[in-house]
Design a protein around this motif. Structure first.
Motif, PDB file in Angstrom:
ATOM      1  N   ALA A 156       0.814  -1.212   0.000  1.00  0.00           N
ATOM      2  CA  ALA A 156       0.000   0.000   0.000  1.00  0.00           C
ATOM      3  C   ALA A 156       0.852   1.268   0.000  1.00  0.00           C
ATOM      4  O   ALA A 156       0.548   2.236  -0.702  1.00  0.00           O
ATOM      5  N   ILE A 157       1.928   1.267   0.781  1.00  0.00           N
ATOM      6  CA  ILE A 157       2.794   2.451   0.864  1.00  0.00           C
ATOM      7  C   ILE A 157       3.423   2.751  -0.491  1.00  0.00           C
ATOM      8  O   ILE A 157       3.402   3.889  -0.977  1.00  0.00           O
ATOM      9  N   VAL A 158       3.972   1.716  -1.143  1.00  0.00           N
ATOM     10  CA  VAL A 158       4.645   1.923  -2.424  1.00  0.00           C
ATOM     11  C   VAL A 158       3.659   2.371  -3.495  1.00  0.00           C
ATOM     12  O   VAL A 158       3.921   3.311  -4.250  1.00  0.00           O
ATOM     13  N   LEU A 159       2.503   1.717  -3.560  1.00  0.00           N
ATOM     14  CA  LEU A 159       1.536   2.061  -4.610  1.00  0.00           C
ATOM     15  C   LEU A 159       0.963   3.454  -4.427  1.00  0.00           C
ATOM     16  O   LEU A 159       0.635   4.128  -5.406  1.00  0.00           O
ATOM     17  N   LYS A 160       0.844   3.915  -3.186  1.00  0.00           N
ATOM     18  CA  LYS A 160       0.382   5.285  -2.973  1.00  0.00           C
ATOM     19  C   LYS A 160       1.402   6.286  -3.517  1.00  0.00           C
ATOM     20  O   LYS A 160       1.045   7.295  -4.140  1.00  0.00           O
ATOM     21  N   ALA A 161       2.683   6.001  -3.325  1.00  0.00           N
ATOM     22  CA  ALA A 161       3.722   6.904  -3.841  1.00  0.00           C
ATOM     23  C   ALA A 161       3.779   6.894  -5.368  1.00  0.00           C
ATOM     24  O   ALA A 161       4.279   7.856  -5.969  1.00  0.00           O
ATOM     25  N   LEU A 162       3.271   5.834  -6.007  1.00  0.00           N
ATOM     26  CA  LEU A 162       3.352   5.691  -7.460  1.00  0.00           C
ATOM     27  C   LEU A 162       2.044   6.037  -8.173  1.00  0.00           C
ATOM     28  O   LEU A 162       1.863   5.684  -9.334  1.00  0.00           O
ATOM     29  N   ARG A 163       1.132   6.710  -7.494  1.00  0.00           N
ATOM     30  CA  ARG A 163      -0.122   7.092  -8.150  1.00  0.00           C
ATOM     31  C   ARG A 163       0.160   7.966  -9.366  1.00  0.00           C
ATOM     32  O   ARG A 163       1.115   8.760  -9.392  1.00  0.00           O
ATOM     33  N   LYS A 164      -0.687   7.831 -10.390  1.00  0.00           N
ATOM     34  CA  LYS A 164      -0.497   8.605 -11.624  1.00  0.00           C
ATOM     35  C   LYS A 164      -0.678  10.100 -11.389  1.00  0.00           C
ATOM     36  O   LYS A 164       0.075  10.920 -11.923  1.00  0.00           O
ATOM     37  N   GLU A 165      -1.700  10.459 -10.616  1.00  0.00           N
ATOM     38  CA  GLU A 165      -1.981  11.867 -10.361  1.00  0.00           C
ATOM     39  C   GLU A 165      -1.173  12.352  -9.159  1.00  0.00           C
ATOM     40  O   GLU A 165      -1.226  11.740  -8.076  1.00  0.00           O
ATOM     41  N   PRO A 166      -0.429  13.447  -9.311  1.00  0.00           N
ATOM     42  CA  PRO A 166       0.424  13.921  -8.207  1.00  0.00           C
ATOM     43  C   PRO A 166      -0.336  14.168  -6.902  1.00  0.00           C
ATOM     44  O   PRO A 166       0.176  13.877  -5.822  1.00  0.00           O
ATOM     45  N   ASN A 167      -1.563  14.679  -6.994  1.00  0.00           N
ATOM     46  CA  ASN A 167      -2.293  15.005  -5.769  1.00  0.00           C
ATOM     47  C   ASN A 167      -2.827  13.764  -5.054  1.00  0.00           C
ATOM     48  O   ASN A 167      -3.394  13.870  -3.959  1.00  0.00           O
ATOM     49  N   GLN A 168      -2.675  12.576  -5.677  1.00  0.00           N
ATOM     50  CA  GLN A 168      -3.084  11.341  -5.034  1.00  0.00           C
ATOM     51  C   GLN A 168      -1.923  10.655  -4.310  1.00  0.00           C
ATOM     52  O   GLN A 168      -2.129   9.659  -3.635  1.00  0.00           O
ATOM     53  N   ARG A 169      -0.718  11.197  -4.489  1.00  0.00           N
ATOM     54  CA  ARG A 169       0.441  10.627  -3.782  1.00  0.00           C
ATOM     55  C   ARG A 169       0.522  11.225  -2.381  1.00  0.00           C
ATOM     56  O   ARG A 169      -0.345  11.994  -1.966  1.00  0.00           O
ATOM     57  N   TYR A 170       1.587  10.903  -1.682  1.00  0.00           N
ATOM     58  CA  TYR A 170       1.810  11.517  -0.375  1.00  0.00           C
ATOM     59  C   TYR A 170       1.984  13.017  -0.543  1.00  0.00           C
ATOM     60  O   TYR A 170       2.564  13.486  -1.536  1.00  0.00           O
ATOM     61  N   ALA A 171       1.496  13.763   0.439  1.00  0.00           N
ATOM     62  CA  ALA A 171       1.561  15.223   0.332  1.00  0.00           C
ATOM     63  C   ALA A 171       2.984  15.745   0.417  1.00  0.00           C
ATOM     64  O   ALA A 171       3.281  16.839  -0.075  1.00  0.00           O
ATOM     65  N   SER A 172       3.875  14.986   1.022  1.00  0.00           N
ATOM     66  CA  SER A 172       5.266  15.415   1.163  1.00  0.00           C
ATOM     67  C   SER A 172       6.144  14.195   1.378  1.00  0.00           C
ATOM     68  O   SER A 172       5.654  13.099   1.684  1.00  0.00           O
ATOM     69  N   VAL A 173       7.443  14.395   1.222  1.00  0.00           N
ATOM     70  CA  VAL A 173       8.385  13.309   1.497  1.00  0.00           C
ATOM     71  C   VAL A 173       8.316  12.919   2.963  1.00  0.00           C
ATOM     72  O   VAL A 173       8.426  11.744   3.322  1.00  0.00           O
ATOM     73  N   GLN A 174       8.123  13.909   3.839  1.00  0.00           N
ATOM     74  CA  GLN A 174       8.032  13.619   5.267  1.00  0.00           C
ATOM     75  C   GLN A 174       6.847  12.706   5.561  1.00  0.00           C
ATOM     76  O   GLN A 174       6.941  11.774   6.368  1.00  0.00           O
ATOM     77  N   ALA A 175       5.692  12.980   4.884  1.00  0.00           N
ATOM     78  CA  ALA A 175       4.520  12.121   5.077  1.00  0.00           C
ATOM     79  C   ALA A 175       4.798  10.700   4.598  1.00  0.00           C
ATOM     80  O   ALA A 175       4.370   9.716   5.223  1.00  0.00           O
ATOM     81  N   PHE A 176       5.499  10.582   3.480  1.00  0.00           N
ATOM     82  CA  PHE A 176       5.909   9.270   2.957  1.00  0.00           C
ATOM     83  C   PHE A 176       6.768   8.547   3.996  1.00  0.00           C
ATOM     84  O   PHE A 176       6.518   7.382   4.351  1.00  0.00           O
ATOM     85  N   ALA A 177       7.787   9.243   4.495  1.00  0.00           N
ATOM     86  CA  ALA A 177       8.695   8.629   5.475  1.00  0.00           C
ATOM     87  C   ALA A 177       7.956   8.262   6.753  1.00  0.00           C
ATOM     88  O   ALA A 177       8.218   7.212   7.358  1.00  0.00           O
ATOM     89  N   ASP A 178       7.034   9.119   7.180  1.00  0.00           N
ATOM     90  CA  ASP A 178       6.284   8.827   8.412  1.00  0.00           C
ATOM     91  C   ASP A 178       5.465   7.553   8.273  1.00  0.00           C
ATOM     92  O   ASP A 178       5.321   6.786   9.235  1.00  0.00           O
ATOM     93  N   ASP A 179       4.903   7.317   7.071  1.00  0.00           N
ATOM     94  CA  ASP A 179       4.138   6.087   6.889  1.00  0.00           C
ATOM     95  C   ASP A 179       5.052   4.863   6.958  1.00  0.00           C
ATOM     96  O   ASP A 179       4.652   3.817   7.485  1.00  0.00           O
TER      97      ASP A 179
END
Length: 904
Positions: free
Chosen positions: A350-373
């Motif tokens: 789930a974490i990886v696929l969220k970062a790879l969404r086609k639409e930018p606004n569907q990905r993590y809001a920031s790198v920090q949010a990505f890392a926190d997950d």
């Protein structure tokens, strides 16, 4: 425009590009009646194509274009064939050999040649034939970007300038290493270690984003790991400043197709979401060793089509893609293929696929949010990328609260034991079967209570789970007192872990009573040990020794389980021995405990705990080199453990940092304790009160290195975290932190601020009924009073301190000795020579002598006591200068001299 629309627009453009212009509008309107956006895009593409010029124009321009291209190829070939650059001077550097080549130019290993000092750097030069304005501007932009980035995981800019023939150059930090993916595979790093390295990369990228810089070309070859194991992010050659208007840099699409985001391929406005997509690709490869998109041909165009059109395969499925069983990939992660798929399935998918969404606004809001997950996954907390059910969140909860979840393990063991015995012992089959069924029924009822679906969606707490289990146990396992007693003790231990003493007490009492009645020596000993824990947490640790003595007398150390309980009881004695200043006894006890334990993983936690206690005692006995030898072997192993075991790493790093500080290796000690803080924050979260202890130790380490300003800052953070840990209005940790902060302020001679902190510490400690911190805070406030010349107030605080500590502290304990020395000093400040009567001087000599036998006979306390004894012997201020003392003691010594001078 999303990928589906873009594909539709491209296909329609291909169909119409060769048709007459007069037919465009009608055919586009017919094909795109339902989508105005695609309609407008196709017409714009057709007009742009037409505007590129007729075939005649192309024929006219072709010879010149071919000639220019041929010139560039010839220049590049000449560059590559000629060794002339070797040994060439570039600024203060001399080029040694080429180590890389890209679209803009070449990268050379270079050495400093000006004789100032020895240095190796990576020098970046523009290739001949490409020094057009756009490339020069981009090169200068990279130089400016690097100059503004200062992070330990970003290769820093060393120097820059222009060569004699007008080409700009950069000198960057030289990293002798390999790319992140190869480094991980070569060392067979497991998933946890890979995720920790990935978080380091995220921190570096987040640093760039905070300075409004998007890298735009993140890929494994741009992330190196040096021989020292430090990750370094390279190549900001196509990075973009978010707040710049490109500074003349062209909007030409520049990227690596295999690691491009959809918006890069489409030529849209780029944001930090581009780097988030690239980090998703990087994490994908680190986890499953493959790329998420399958291209028919390994060409840039094929990769671009895959990025736009394909949905990425889940990492857990990609491991065995294309008929490969994934054995090689799994082996490089120190796992079997099936285990690797299980580890990836769920959170990591789930974490990886969220970062790879086609639409930018569907990905993590920031790198920090990505890392926190990612950190939530490592901490076994629910991840935001996964919209889990209540059952998923409950499973995550039980993973995090291992003490409460241990009930399941006990019951499972009881079940397995019952079933196994049923196979081998016919006579006991019926009894064991009934016991196993009863245990299974108990666990079913417990998890029915824990299931949020049965609780109407209410949040589940560890206390709720234990309370439900306690209610069920009242009727569970009838006639099976031994199994029931084991479960009750496990629940009591969990209650103690939550500091719910009132709930734990009746469970322990019940087991103790039934075990005594049955003559079950081992279970009775286990109940006595838990009763010691109960008394200790209830601030009655003086009752522990007798309980533990009886427990040990009941146990047979030839049995591994009973030997483990003896070792655990030895660990419980440490706090009382510390209060009695008996560090030699701690050393002997911990060495004995270690000999009782086996080498199995079930004893590992306790072995590290005993080793930590042993090292702590050795530090107090001023034997830091021995302490280092005890703990150092554990570090490498603990650093690569899962999160359950990494809890031990925090304490191990803290104790080792104290050893290194005592050995004068302050930089190593500070670095090690900062690592402990980082590990604690990743385990518990940045704002969890549990992290406060690590900041406390960091402050002590910084103070030992003389870096008091940094120590105060760390201690302020500890106080801030402890304020969020109120429990029924009582918070002994906050009292301790406030007193520690005041001590640092006293060392900085900020006495008014220190007194304010001590006033609060005393109030909090009194409310919490925590005598150790109350007594310590009273002593330090007495010091502050005495520095200010308020001898009566100092004596009052010292007397109150003695009343608080006397019941639990021996007369020769360091705290009591400090109190006696301070009381005599207060009399000397107020009364002068009259206070130095025979009785007072005899006591001063006794205090100085006792201090000489403490673990730290050369400390400031001992030196101050010796100073008072020497002054008393002369019956006048010493003619020699005051020996080097801590600042507050020096001030008190000055105050003592004033009344004596007045008498003379």
């Amino acid at each position: 425009m999303d990928a589906q629309r873009w594909r539709r627009a491209r296909e329609l453009f291909d169909a119409l590009v060769d048709t007459p212009q007069s037919e465009w509008r009608a055919r586009v309107a017919e094909a795109c009646a339902d989508d105005p956006l695609v309609h407008d895009e196709v017409l714009a593409m057709l007009r742009a194509d037409q505007a590129t010029g007729s075939r005649a124009d192309f024929d006219t321009c072709l010879p010149a274009a071919v000639a220019e291209l041929a010139g560039r190829i010839a220049d590049a070939a000449e560059d590559e064939a000629s060794p002339a650059c070797e040994g060439r001077a570039v600024g203060p550097f001399r080029l040694v050999r080429e180590i890389g080549r890209g679209g803009m130019g070449a990268v050379w290993l270079a050495e400093r040649a000006d004789g100032a000092f020895r240095q190796r750097v990576a020098v970046k030069l523009i290739r001949s034939g490409w020094d057009v304005d756009e490339v020069l501007a981009r090169f200068r932009a990279e130089r400016q970007i690097l100059a503004g980035l200062q992070h330990p995981n970003i290769a820093h800019l060393v120097d820059g300038g222009v060569t004699a023939d007008g080409k700009p150059w950069l000198a960057l930090e030289y990293i002798d290493g390999e790319d992140l993916r190869a480094w991980c595979d070569g060392r067979r790093l497991d998933l946890g270690a890979r995720l920790q390295l990935f978080l380091t990369v995220c921190d570096a990228v987040a640093h760039a984003h905070q300075r409004l810089v998007v890298h735009r070309d993140l890929k494994p070859s741009n992330i190196l790991v040096g021989r020292d194991g430090v990750v370094k992010l390279l190549d900001f050659g196509i990075a973009k400043l978010l707040d710049a208007a490109d500074g003349g840099i062209s909007a030409t699409r520049v990227f690596t197709p295999e690691y491009a985001a959809p918006e890069q391929v489409r030529g849209e406005l780029l944001t930090t979401a581009v780097d988030i997509h690239a980090l998703g690709l990087l994490l994908y490869e680190l986890l499953c060793g493959r790329r998420p998109f399958e291209a028919e041909h390994a060409t840039p165009a094929a990769y671009e089509r895959a990025v736009l059109d394909q949905e990425p395969t889940r990492p857990s499925l990609a491991v065995t893609r294309d008929g490969d069983d994934g054995a090689t990939i799994a082996a490089s992660r120190d796992l079997a293929p099936a285990r690797l798929r299980r580890e990836l399935r769920g959170d990591l998918d789930a974490i990886v696929l969220k970062a790879l969404r086609k639409e930018p606004n569907q990905r993590y809001a920031s790198v920090q949010a990505f890392a926190d997950d990612v950190r939530r996954h490592l901490a076994r907390q629910p991840v935001l990328a996964r919209r889990g059910s209540w059952r998923y969140r409950s499973a995550r909860f039980l993973h995090r609260h291992a003490l409460a979840a241990a009930l399941a393990g006990i019951a499972a063991l009881a079940l397995c034991g019952g079933l196994g015995a049923a196979l081998w012992q016919a006579h006991a089959a019926g009894v064991q079967r009934d016991s196993a069924r009863a245990a299974l029924a108990f666990m079913r009822s417990l998890f029915d209570n824990a299931d949020p679906a049965h609780r109407k969606g209410d949040q589940l707490s560890a206390r709720d789970l234990l309370d439900a289990g306690t209610r069920t146990m009242r009727t569970a396992l009838p006639g099976e007192d031994a199994a029931r007693g084991d479960l009750l003790l496990t629940m009591a231990s969990a209650y103690l872990g939550l500091e719910q003493l009132e709930a734990a007490a009746p469970l322990i009492d019940e087991v103790r009573t039934t075990a005594e009645a049955r003559g079950d020596r081992a279970q009775l000993a286990a109940a006595l040990v838990q009763q010691c824990r109960l008394r200790d947490l209830g601030n009655h640790s003086d009752e522990c020794p007798s309980l533990l003595d009886r427990a040990e007398s009941l146990l047979d150390t030839r049995d591994p389980a009973q030997a483990r309980l003896v070792a655990y009881s030895l660990a419980l004695r440490v706090y009382g021995l510390q209060l009695a200043n008996r560090y030699d006894t701690i050393v002997d006890s911990m060495r004995r405990g270690l000999t009782l334990l086996g080498d199995g993983r079930e004893d590992r936690y306790l072995r590290v705990e005993l080793a930590s206690h042993l090292a702590f005692a050795l530090n107090r006995l001023e034997r830091p080199a021995e302490a280092e030898r005890v703990l150092a072997p554990w570090l490498a192993e603990l650093r690569h453990d899962d999160d359950t075991e990494r809890v031990l790493l925090v304490d191990t790093l803290g104790t080792l940092s104290s050893s290194l500080g005592a050995l004068g290796r302050h930089d190593e000690a500070i670095a090690m304790q900062r690592e402990a803080v980082d590990v604690a924050e990743k385990l518990y979260g940045r704002d969890d009160p549990t992290v406060a202890e690590s900041y406390n130790t960091l402050a002590r380490t910084l103070s030992g290195a003389g870096r008091l300003d940094e120590a105060v800052a760390a201690m302020l953070r500890a106080v801030e975290l402890d304020r969020g840990n109120e429990a029924g209005g009582k918070n002994p940790e906050l009292a301790s932190a406030l007193c520690n902060l005041a001590v640092l302020l006293v060392k900085q001679e900020r006495y008014d601020e220190a007194r304010a902190r001590l006033d609060e510490a005393i109030a909090v400690a009194q409310t919490a009924e925590f005598d150790a911190d109350l007594g310590r805070s009273l002593w330090w406030r007495a010091v502050v009073h005495l520095v200010a010349g308020h001898a009566p107030a100092a004596r009052a605080d010292e007397k109150r301190m003695v009343d608080v500590l006397a019941p639990t502290h021996a007369a020769d304990d360091e705290a009591m000795l400090r109190g006696r020395a301070l009381a005599f000093a207060a009399d000397l400040v107020e009364r002068g020579p009259a206070a130095a009567n025979d009785s007072a001087c005899a006591d001063a000599a006794a205090v100085a002598d006792a201090f000489s036998r403490t673990p730290q006979p050369a400390g400031a306390d001992a030196r101050f006591a010796a100073h008072l004894a020497a002054l008393c012997a002369q019956r006048s201020p010493p003619a020699t200068p005051v020996p080097p003392l801590a600042a507050h003691y020096a001030r008190i010594a000055e105050r003592i001299g004033e009344p004596w001078a007045q008498v003379r």
